[in-house]
Design an enzyme around this catalytic site. Structure first.
Site, short mmCIF file in Angstrom:
data_model
loop_
_atom_site.label_atom_id
_atom_site.label_comp_id
_atom_site.label_asym_id
_atom_site.label_seq_id
_atom_site.Cartn_x
_atom_site.Cartn_y
_atom_site.Cartn_z
CD GLU A 168 -3.11 0.91 2.09
OE1 GLU A 168 -3.56 -0.25 2.16
OE2 GLU A 168 -3.66 1.87 2.64
NE ARG A 169 -2.39 5.30 -0.25
CZ ARG A 169 -3.34 5.65 -1.11
NH1 ARG A 169 -3.09 5.74 -2.41
NH2 ARG A 169 -4.57 5.87 -0.69
CG ASN A 188 -5.38 0.01 5.91
OD1 ASN A 188 -5.99 0.55 6.83
ND2 ASN A 188 -4.79 0.71 4.96
CE LYS A 203 -6.03 3.08 8.81
NZ LYS A 203 -5.61 3.23 7.40
CD GLU A 239 -7.55 6.41 6.22
OE1 GLU A 239 -6.78 5.46 5.98
OE2 GLU A 239 -7.35 7.56 5.80
NE ARG A 286 -0.58 4.25 11.79
CZ ARG A 286 -1.22 4.58 10.67
NH1 ARG A 286 -2.38 4.03 10.37
NH2 ARG A 286 -0.70 5.45 9.84
NE ARG A 289 -7.70 13.46 7.46
CZ ARG A 289 -7.40 12.75 6.39
NH1 ARG A 289 -8.20 12.77 5.34
NH2 ARG A 289 -6.29 12.02 6.34
CG ASP A 308 -2.80 11.11 5.26
OD1 ASP A 308 -1.81 10.56 5.78
OD2 ASP A 308 -3.63 10.51 4.57
CD GLU A 342 2.42 6.47 11.13
OE1 GLU A 342 2.04 5.74 12.07
OE2 GLU A 342 1.73 6.67 10.12
CD GLU A 366 -0.60 8.31 0.63
OE1 GLU A 366 -0.14 7.91 1.71
OE2 GLU A 366 -1.82 8.34 0.38
CD1 TRP A 378 -12.39 10.89 0.53
CD2 TRP A 378 -11.34 9.80 2.18
NE1 TRP A 378 -12.48 9.54 0.27
CE2 TRP A 378 -11.83 8.85 1.27
CE3 TRP A 378 -10.64 9.36 3.31
CZ2 TRP A 378 -11.67 7.48 1.45
CZ3 TRP A 378 -10.46 7.98 3.49
CH2 TRP A 378 -10.98 7.07 2.57
C1 GCU Z 1 -3.14 7.55 4.19
C2 GCU Z 1 -2.97 6.60 3.05
C3 GCU Z 1 -3.60 5.27 3.31
C4 GCU Z 1 -3.15 4.74 4.68
C5 GCU Z 1 -3.41 5.77 5.75
C6 GCU Z 1 -2.84 5.39 7.10
O1 GCU Z 1 -4.48 7.98 4.27
O2 GCU Z 1 -3.51 7.16 1.87
O3 GCU Z 1 -3.25 4.39 2.29
O4 GCU Z 1 -3.80 3.55 4.97
O5 GCU Z 1 -2.79 6.98 5.40
O6 GCU Z 1 -1.91 6.05 7.55
O7 GCU Z 1 -3.34 4.48 7.75
#
Ligand code: GCU
Length: 662
Positions: free
Chosen positions: A146-147, A189, A268, A272, A305, A322, A351, A373, A379, A524
């Site tokens: 991811e990213r 995630n 996490k 999200e 987190r 946010r 972010d 962090e 990204e 968002w």
């Molecule tokens: C950003 C990112 C996500 C990631 C999230 C996180 O939003 O775009 O891909 O999951 O950060 O830090 O958990």
């Protein structure tokens, strides 16, 4: 010494970097696994350059010795370096200290053999961790990493841990040499496949831990808060439920049975779409403490987190902000977390944008261990297609004093929690896709070891060890060229993208390339509120969302008014008309035009400098960067044209210098 084949880039540990030490007589004294690693390194270096490994009492030039009695001065990872009469002595109390001392001598190169007063080095932060957002199974939208912008995962392939972990061992070596000592191996995630790493698939994590251990890197695991339900077969994950508590205790014991030095869990939660304690009416302290209690008997830590916000907000509602969310959720919980729970806070409130203020959460929980962090993976800063050296940004964050000039720095406030970063590494032969993005990884490790390190000095260190200019035909041209393309690349990137702290304006989903309104009418929470009259978010206490008041003085006052708010953060804190005059003397609209023209010119100039360095480095490395520059310059022009034409149309104000704006 891990062997990875010549197709893999050696990054900042090419053989040449071992020349000064490897051509001398080196003696290693002491016992322990990591001391054996040092011995192996020395044998390798001496084998390359004709030095010798001194086994008896014979004469030596370099002595690397472990003296357990010097524990107080060195702690578990520090060392003393003495340099006199061409002889170097490194003394450490613990094996990890000797390993760091060895790499310090390598970093110094020939300078190690010039006389200097003794120095003692210890890491300022005990935990210096990389988080890998790696999926075990390829995710349909996010891919494997991811990213990630550097290929597949170093750890996982075809849905399983890789059988051949040579690259992981080599990675551990690179990380140890810049100071990193911990790593989490899977995405925050946590999808269902990855949830099993905690239980029936823990042996795969153990294999990775075995590959990381010889270089002093502890393994951590991202876990799902709903694991008791998802993989445990329980019908609840309520943190106050006795069955759930017992389940986590057993899960932790099971992990430690396979990985005795396991570092802990990363979570996490309620973020999200990830599960968390809110579903049961519990707090994040309840959630974190559940896992902390399970880990405590084994010496593990939970990293929890603070990235908790409403990602389904109504964009027409201007009272929801946010940026406020993490502080609103977590500041009231100060003092309620266990000793082995660390609150992991993104360095900015939104972010990982190219410019954000330092998160007010960092100074707001004096009775909680806080880790900061960072995002090494780029990204929002060019996705490793653009050069964007982030060390100056991170150094600013780490030196920031949340309570003003007499209070501690962010670096000091995170001493017990640590510095964490999302890794930018994959299975790409250059590790990071863009070879110059290796500097971000290196600088992260070095800043985690020493948060007040000068980013400029780190750039010199990295260019010297990666490009070994002294071994080329024109050291000065190479040094000057690398400086020119890297040093100010962060502000160059900022200039041609989203200026004055406004952030985002990226294309939704993948987050690459410009789209001014990409996230404007979305749930968002990342808005700029640009219209025909002005732009920016009013986060003042007097007329806005009140976010500015989350800071202690003097920052709450500094940010409250456009008169005192620094230009580079103006649009983060205030909504102003386009003709608002900045401290720099120019208007907001003119600043937008000027920086976008300048940013592109700087990117074009950097590309030209790069072209002129082709004869001074391996062709493959030069070609890879050249290819990325072509894309960077194309993309920078696209940003310039889109942003400038959008704001010309919105504001109706022409460029004062008469340049063609669209
Ligand atoms: C950003 C990112 C996500 C990631 C999230 C996180 O939003 O775009 O891909 O999951 O950060 O830090 O958990």
């Amino acid at each position: 010494m891990p062997v990875v084949g010549s197709e893999v880039d050696p990054a900042w540990l090419p053989d040449e970097a071992l020349h000064a030490l490897g051509s001398r007589r080196v003696r290693v004294e002491g016992e322990g696994d990591l001391v054996d690693t040092v011995r192996g390194e020395v044998v390798h270096a001496c084998g390359l350059y004709g030095g010798s490994v001194v086994e008896d009492d014979g004469p030596y030039d370099v002595l690397l010795r472990r003296q357990p009695q010097s524990g107080e001065a060195h702690g578990p990872e520090g060392f003393t370096l003495e340099r006199a009469g061409g002889r170097v002595t490194v003394t450490a109390a613990a094996p990890a200290g000797l390993l760091h001392g060895y790499f310090h001598v390598v970093r110094l190169g020939r300078a190690a053999f010039t006389d200097a007063p003794p120095e003692t080095h210890r890491p300022a932060l005990a935990l210096r961790m990389l988080n890998h957002w790696d999926n075990v199974a390829v995710h349909p939208v996010m891919g494997q990493v991811e990213r990630g912008y550097a290929g597949g995962s170093l750890f996982w392939q075809d849905g399983r841990a890789r059988g051949d972990l040579a690259r992981v061992r080599a990675y551990a070596r690179l990380l140890a040499s810049c100071g990193v000592n911990a790593l989490s191996v899977n995405n925050v995630n946590v999808h269902e496949t990855e949830a099993h790493l905690l239980t029936d698939r823990v042996t795969e994590v153990a294999a990775i831990a075995d590959a990381l251990r010889p270089y002093g890197i502890r393994t951590h695991l991202a876990v799902s808060f709903a694991a008791p339900v998802v993989v445990g077969g329980l019908d609840t994950a309520d943190p106050l439920d006795d069955g759930v508590r017992a389940w986590w205790r057993e899960a932790a014991a099971h992990v430690y049975a396979h990985i005795p030095d396991f570092g802990g869990f990363l979570v996490k939660a309620d973020s999200e779409g990830q599960p968390g304690p809110f579903a049961y009416g519990r707090t994040h302290a309840d959630g974190a403490n559940l896992l902390a209690d399970a880990l405590a008997p084994h010496g593990g830590t939970v990293h929890w987190r603070a990235f908790v916000y409403d990602h389904r907000q109504d964009w027409r509602d201007r009272t929801t902000d946010r940026a406020r969310a993490a502080h609103d959720h977590f500041a009231p919980l100060d003092g309620r977390f266990r000793d082995n729970a660390v609150l992991q806070v993104k360095h900015g409130p939104i972010d990982f944008q190219v410019r954000e203020p330092v998160s007010p959460v960092i100074g707001a929980l004096p009775r909680t261990r806080v880790a900061v962090e960072l995002q090494v993976t780029q990204e929002y800063t060019g996705q490793q297609r653009h050069v964007c050296a982030l060390a100056p940004m991170w150094a600013d964050v780490l030196r920031f004093r949340p309570e003003g000039e007499h209070g501690p720095t962010v670096g000091e406030l995170t001493a017990s929690g640590g510095l964490v970063a999302v890794s930018n590494v994959g299975d790409d032969p250059f590790w990071t896709g863009h070879p110059l993005a290796q500097f971000n990884l290196y600088a992260f490790g070095r800043l985690a070891w020493q948060p007040d390190a000068d980013p400029d000095r780190l750039l010199t260190e990295w260019t010297e060890s990666t490009f070994t200019p002294w071994a080329t035909a024109d050291p000065d041209r190479l040094r000057a060229g690398l400086r020119a393309v890297l040093r100010d690349s962060w502000t160059t990137y900022e200039k041609y993208t989203a200026p004055l702290g406004v952030g985002f304006m990226v294309q939704p989903g993948h987050h690459y390339g410009p789209s001014v309104d990409g996230y404007e009418y979305s749930p968002w929470g990342t808005y700029h509120f640009a219209d025909r009259d002005g732009i920016g978010v009013d986060r003042s206490a007097a007329t806005g969302t009140g976010y500015a008041a989350q800071y202690a003085k003097p920052w709450s006052q500094t940010y409250e008014s456009p008169d005192t708010c620094p230009d580079e953060l103006l649009l983060f804190f205030h909504h102003v008309p386009y003709d608002h005059v900045l401290h720099s003397g120019t208007t907001v609209i003119q600043h937008i035009y000027d920086t976008h023209f300048e940013g592109v010119e700087e990117a074009e100039a950097a590309q030209e400098v790069w072209d002129g360095l082709a004869d001074l480095m391996p062709p493959a490395r030069h070609a890879r960067v050249a290819e990325r520059y072509a894309e960077q310059v194309r993309s920078a022009r696209e940003w310039r044209d889109q942003i400038n034409s959008y704001f010309l149309r919105a504001s109706g104000v022409p460029d004062a210098h008469g340049r063609r704006v669209f």
